[in-house]
Design an enzyme around this catalytic site. Sequence first.
Site, PDB file in Angstrom:
ATOM      1  N   HIS A  98     -12.255 -12.785   2.259  1.00  0.00           N
ATOM      2  CA  HIS A  98     -11.536 -12.251   1.007  1.00  0.00           C
ATOM      3  C   HIS A  98     -10.278 -11.953   0.972  1.00  0.00           C
ATOM      4  O   HIS A  98      -9.281 -12.161   0.056  1.00  0.00           O
ATOM      5  CB  HIS A  98     -12.299 -10.978   0.526  1.00  0.00           C
ATOM      6  CG  HIS A  98     -11.768 -10.413  -0.846  1.00  0.00           C
ATOM      7  ND1 HIS A  98     -12.216 -10.993  -1.945  1.00  0.00           N
ATOM      8  CD2 HIS A  98     -11.154  -9.307  -1.050  1.00  0.00           C
ATOM      9  CE1 HIS A  98     -11.673 -10.439  -3.083  1.00  0.00           C
ATOM     10  NE2 HIS A  98     -11.010  -9.182  -2.539  1.00  0.00           N
ATOM     11  N   ASP A 122     -16.367 -15.162   1.456  1.00  0.00           N
ATOM     12  CA  ASP A 122     -15.905 -13.987   0.916  1.00  0.00           C
ATOM     13  C   ASP A 122     -17.263 -13.077   0.512  1.00  0.00           C
ATOM     14  O   ASP A 122     -18.004 -13.379  -0.334  1.00  0.00           O
ATOM     15  CB  ASP A 122     -15.179 -14.354  -0.429  1.00  0.00           C
ATOM     16  CG  ASP A 122     -14.482 -12.875  -0.948  1.00  0.00           C
ATOM     17  OD1 ASP A 122     -15.053 -11.905  -1.001  1.00  0.00           O
ATOM     18  OD2 ASP A 122     -13.517 -13.299  -2.026  1.00  0.00           O
ATOM     19  N   SER A 170      -8.267 -10.753  -6.346  1.00  0.00           N
ATOM     20  CA  SER A 170      -9.268  -9.725  -6.366  1.00  0.00           C
ATOM     21  C   SER A 170      -9.168  -9.118  -7.749  1.00  0.00           C
ATOM     22  O   SER A 170      -9.321  -9.726  -8.604  1.00  0.00           O
ATOM     23  CB  SER A 170      -9.160  -8.703  -5.000  1.00  0.00           C
ATOM     24  OG  SER A 170     -10.281  -7.873  -4.946  1.00  0.00           O
ATOM     25  N   TRP A 171      -9.083  -7.574  -7.895  1.00  0.00           N
ATOM     26  CA  TRP A 171      -8.496  -7.033  -8.882  1.00  0.00           C
ATOM     27  C   TRP A 171      -7.456  -7.591  -9.795  1.00  0.00           C
ATOM     28  O   TRP A 171      -7.552  -7.628 -10.928  1.00  0.00           O
ATOM     29  CB  TRP A 171      -8.543  -5.394  -8.591  1.00  0.00           C
ATOM     30  CG  TRP A 171      -7.656  -4.862  -9.834  1.00  0.00           C
ATOM     31  CD1 TRP A 171      -6.779  -4.387 -10.000  1.00  0.00           C
ATOM     32  CD2 TRP A 171      -8.675  -4.763 -11.377  1.00  0.00           C
ATOM     33  NE1 TRP A 171      -6.396  -4.055 -11.282  1.00  0.00           N
ATOM     34  CE2 TRP A 171      -7.651  -4.005 -12.139  1.00  0.00           C
ATOM     35  CE3 TRP A 171      -9.752  -4.794 -11.772  1.00  0.00           C
ATOM     36  CZ2 TRP A 171      -7.838  -3.465 -13.374  1.00  0.00           C
ATOM     37  CZ3 TRP A 171     -10.169  -4.420 -13.054  1.00  0.00           C
ATOM     38  CH2 TRP A 171      -9.110  -3.730 -13.834  1.00  0.00           C
ATOM     39  N   GLY A 218      -7.321  -4.048  -5.811  1.00  0.00           N
ATOM     40  CA  GLY A 218      -7.960  -2.604  -5.868  1.00  0.00           C
ATOM     41  C   GLY A 218      -8.809  -2.585  -7.025  1.00  0.00           C
ATOM     42  O   GLY A 218     -10.079  -3.151  -6.812  1.00  0.00           O
TER      43      GLY A 218
END
Length: 323
Positions: free
Chosen positions: A293, A265, A110-111, A43
């Site tokens: 991703h 990605d 990711s985050w 996120g």
Amino acid sequence: MRQLYPAIEPLLQHSIPVQAPHVLHVEECGRLHGIPVVFLHGGPGAGCTPTHRRFFDPDRYRIILVDQRGAGRSTPHASLENNTTQDLIADLELVRAHLGIERWLVFGGSWGSTLALAYAATHPERVLGMILRGIFLCRDEDVAWFYQSGADRIFPDYWADYLAPIPENERGDLVLAYRRRLVGADELARMQAAKAWSTWEGRTATLRTDPATVDFFADPHHALAIARIENHYFFHGSFLRDNPLLAQADRFAHLEGEIIHGRYDVVCPIKQAFDLAAVWPKARLTVVGDAGHAVSEPGITDALIRATDRFAEQLGGHANGRG
């Protein structure tokens, strides 16, 4: 191809008050005397799901899933108050101490990779190693690629829907334009913006658009937290402009690590993984040739489970983070 471990249920669930008004939802799965590993979701704002428990051998790992401030089952939902990267780092330390863990393996995508690196740079003595996927360095250019100019050239049809809630005269700064709506008083405009922002990510996260992924991101409950919290962070440079992650590499460069990234990605282009690997000599970089991703893509899942199995062998004597 390695598959996810079988579905499991939490052994323990915790509601941990942190800085007001936030209460974190934390669950523990697997073996309570196993190797501690903390799962850091993406996120920011996406929250944890039952699938996230399944990247680890439950006979060898003590699996800790933390819903970050405003995300998942943490409360209040989608709250931006007292919600910064530094707050999330402090929360991880509080959770670690609350659970009686000295050191843990850090797993993030990711985050979650951003937060893992920021945490390791702040508290390297608490980290056994890191497994990171879909590297997101959160530099201004990384955010601009996906939310202003770059990815639009690959998915112009999906981009048109992302632009739809924003009048043409506000499109010169889309993060700012979305912020006005996501924090505004107009509930209808807020929800419309949240769904457009989040659906853009869900549609582009996989090499081939996956309806289940899109549905998760488009769900109003998830979309509101994802869009509001992501936009809040990105508007503020993810609270990292004063301490860019790569500039802090000397703090975590001695740690063992795995970097796993899909070749195609679009959300977080692969150069970010190469940039990180260049300053982290003890990390092993794996490029998954047929993936984008998302953690759900078969090649990404396979590489992640192989990585957690390798660390389980390596850290077999570090149960409870000791040894």
